[in-house]
Design a protein around this motif. Structure first.
Motif, mmCIF file in Angstrom:
data_model
loop_
_atom_site.group_PDB
_atom_site.id
_atom_site.type_symbol
_atom_site.label_atom_id
_atom_site.label_comp_id
_atom_site.label_asym_id
_atom_site.label_seq_id
_atom_site.Cartn_x
_atom_site.Cartn_y
_atom_site.Cartn_z
ATOM 1 N N SER A 238 0.816 -1.211 0.000
ATOM 2 C CA SER A 238 0.000 0.000 0.000
ATOM 3 C C SER A 238 0.849 1.261 0.000
ATOM 4 O O SER A 238 0.514 2.251 -0.655
ATOM 5 C CB SER A 238 -0.938 0.001 1.219
ATOM 6 O OG SER A 238 -1.911 -1.008 1.099
ATOM 7 N N ILE A 239 1.963 1.221 0.734
ATOM 8 C CA ILE A 239 2.853 2.383 0.781
ATOM 9 C C ILE A 239 3.422 2.682 -0.599
ATOM 10 O O ILE A 239 3.403 3.823 -1.081
ATOM 11 C CB ILE A 239 4.001 2.146 1.777
ATOM 12 C CG1 ILE A 239 3.452 2.006 3.199
ATOM 13 C CG2 ILE A 239 5.011 3.279 1.712
ATOM 14 C CD1 ILE A 239 4.500 1.625 4.224
ATOM 15 N N LYS A 240 3.931 1.654 -1.264
ATOM 16 C CA LYS A 240 4.560 1.851 -2.573
ATOM 17 C C LYS A 240 3.526 2.180 -3.645
ATOM 18 O O LYS A 240 3.788 3.004 -4.540
ATOM 19 C CB LYS A 240 5.370 0.613 -2.955
ATOM 20 C CG LYS A 240 6.609 0.429 -2.090
ATOM 21 C CD LYS A 240 7.439 -0.763 -2.535
ATOM 22 C CE LYS A 240 8.737 -0.843 -1.741
ATOM 23 N NZ LYS A 240 9.566 -2.000 -2.135
ATOM 24 N N ALA A 241 2.360 1.552 -3.577
ATOM 25 C CA ALA A 241 1.312 1.837 -4.550
ATOM 26 C C ALA A 241 0.853 3.287 -4.422
ATOM 27 O O ALA A 241 0.605 3.970 -5.432
ATOM 28 C CB ALA A 241 0.135 0.885 -4.354
ATOM 29 N N ASN A 242 0.747 3.770 -3.198
ATOM 30 C CA ASN A 242 0.370 5.159 -2.957
ATOM 31 C C ASN A 242 1.435 6.107 -3.501
ATOM 32 O O ASN A 242 1.121 7.138 -4.117
ATOM 33 C CB ASN A 242 0.178 5.388 -1.462
ATOM 34 C CG ASN A 242 -0.079 6.849 -1.128
ATOM 35 O OD1 ASN A 242 -0.881 7.526 -1.769
ATOM 36 N ND2 ASN A 242 0.616 7.354 -0.120
ATOM 37 N N LEU A 243 2.700 5.763 -3.301
ATOM 38 C CA LEU A 243 3.795 6.594 -3.796
ATOM 39 C C LEU A 243 3.750 6.704 -5.319
ATOM 40 O O LEU A 243 3.890 7.801 -5.877
ATOM 41 C CB LEU A 243 5.132 6.007 -3.347
ATOM 42 C CG LEU A 243 6.394 6.632 -3.955
ATOM 43 C CD1 LEU A 243 6.467 8.118 -3.633
ATOM 44 C CD2 LEU A 243 7.633 5.898 -3.453
ATOM 45 N N ILE A 244 3.558 5.579 -5.988
ATOM 46 C CA ILE A 244 3.545 5.575 -7.452
ATOM 47 C C ILE A 244 2.320 6.310 -8.003
ATOM 48 O O ILE A 244 2.412 7.056 -8.978
ATOM 49 C CB ILE A 244 3.592 4.125 -7.973
ATOM 50 C CG1 ILE A 244 4.955 3.506 -7.630
ATOM 51 C CG2 ILE A 244 3.337 4.066 -9.475
ATOM 52 C CD1 ILE A 244 5.033 2.018 -7.870
ATOM 53 N N ALA A 245 1.174 6.122 -7.353
ATOM 54 C CA ALA A 245 -0.059 6.751 -7.838
ATOM 55 C C ALA A 245 -0.071 8.260 -7.587
ATOM 56 O O ALA A 245 -0.646 9.021 -8.369
ATOM 57 C CB ALA A 245 -1.272 6.103 -7.179
ATOM 58 N N ASN A 246 0.573 8.689 -6.509
ATOM 59 C CA ASN A 246 0.523 10.101 -6.111
ATOM 60 C C ASN A 246 1.915 10.701 -6.016
ATOM 61 O O ASN A 246 2.181 11.544 -5.162
ATOM 62 C CB ASN A 246 -0.203 10.227 -4.771
ATOM 63 C CG ASN A 246 -1.610 9.657 -4.806
ATOM 64 O OD1 ASN A 246 -2.498 10.190 -5.462
ATOM 65 N ND2 ASN A 246 -1.809 8.550 -4.098
ATOM 66 N N TYR A 247 2.793 10.277 -6.892
ATOM 67 C CA TYR A 247 4.203 10.646 -6.830
ATOM 68 C C TYR A 247 4.456 12.145 -6.763
ATOM 69 O O TYR A 247 5.326 12.614 -6.023
ATOM 70 C CB TYR A 247 4.944 10.049 -8.029
ATOM 71 C CG TYR A 247 4.504 10.579 -9.372
ATOM 72 C CD1 TYR A 247 5.156 11.638 -9.982
ATOM 73 C CD2 TYR A 247 3.409 10.017 -10.033
ATOM 74 C CE1 TYR A 247 4.748 12.132 -11.213
ATOM 75 C CE2 TYR A 247 2.988 10.503 -11.252
ATOM 76 C CZ TYR A 247 3.652 11.561 -11.844
ATOM 77 O OH TYR A 247 3.235 12.052 -13.047
#
Length: 254
Positions: free
Chosen positions: A165-174
């Protein structure tokens, strides 16, 4: 892919070699948060905090020799080996386990380059949709295993951390976090959109198509999430470690 009796050790090695900065940053953050009681002091083995970052090597690598259904069928075998390794550590006195799940495999540059050549197979982020299912199922089963181990070993502490979830959030909201490139590799060859060529790794110099080329690093890695097509940059690891230390991605939270 064959799993050795200590396949979980491969994951630990991967974490130490390629994600060591996350662990370094977490250690500093833990101390700042006065959680140093979880770090080794005396009786190192018994008092240590054992951190595992599991899934990427076994699940992701399996896609290069197996179908999606075969990879999914393979997940219980991976986790059985991991469980056996955890129990061996417990038998030696280990009592504190911090277990990271696998990140969004669909967004690794190498996977996009190999499995995402057909644009119809990419999602709205430019990641490979078909790799979602395996990562999700692996993480679900890993979470269940952590709860099982906690119920079985009441004198131990098992903390499951949702790295996905942390990495997916980073990529989606970079862009909200100061990044400019969520997918493209900082160190690679080929230029946009991926700057990745499986024939040449970061730092290597080779002759490709009759020309001598080098896979070089970008000018400012702080603007990139991905370092070399597989691993994250220092800046991205810093973000991940900061999010971990909020405690909201952990079960139980801390």
């Amino acid at each position: 892919m064959t799993i050795s009796p200590f396949s979980f050790g491969v994951q630990v090695t991967q974490f130490l070699q390629f994600k060591a900065r996350v662990l370094d940053l977490l250690s500093k953050g833990i101390i700042c948060k006065k959680l140093n009681k979880y770090l080794p002091q005396k009786n190192y083995f018994e008092q240590g905090l054992y951190t595992f970052d599991i899934g990427q090597n076994d699940v992701n690598s399996a896609f290069y020799s197996k179908t999606e259904d075969q990879v999914i069928d393979f997940i219980p075998t991976i986790l059985l080996e991991f469980e056996a390794g955890i129990k061996r550590l417990y038998d030696q006195g280990a009592r504190r386990f911090w277990i990271h799940n696998t990140g969004p495999l669909r967004c690794l540059v190498r996977n996009i380059a190999i499995f995402g050549k057909d644009p119809s197979k990419l999602d709205e982020l430019g990641c490979v949709s078909s790799l979602n299912r395996a990562a999700d199922l692996f993480n679900l089963q890993l979470h269940t295993l952590c709860k099982k181990l906690q119920g079985q070993f009441l004198d131990a502490n098992f903390t499951y951390v949702d790295i996905y979830s942390i990495k997916a959030n980073l990529i989606a909201n970079y862009s909200q976090y100061g990044f400019q490139q969520p997918i493209m590799a900082c160190c690679g060859y080929g230029g946009a959109p991926l700057n990745y060529d499986s024939r040449i790794s970061c730092g290597q110099t080779k002759t490709l198509n009759g020309s001598l080329v080098t896979a070089k690093g970008c000018n400012d890695s702080t603007k990139y999430v991905n370092w070399d097509g597989i691993h994250y940059t220092e800046a991205a690891n810093q973000f991940v470690s900061t999010q971990i230390l909020t405690g909201k991605y952990s079960d139980p939270p801390f």
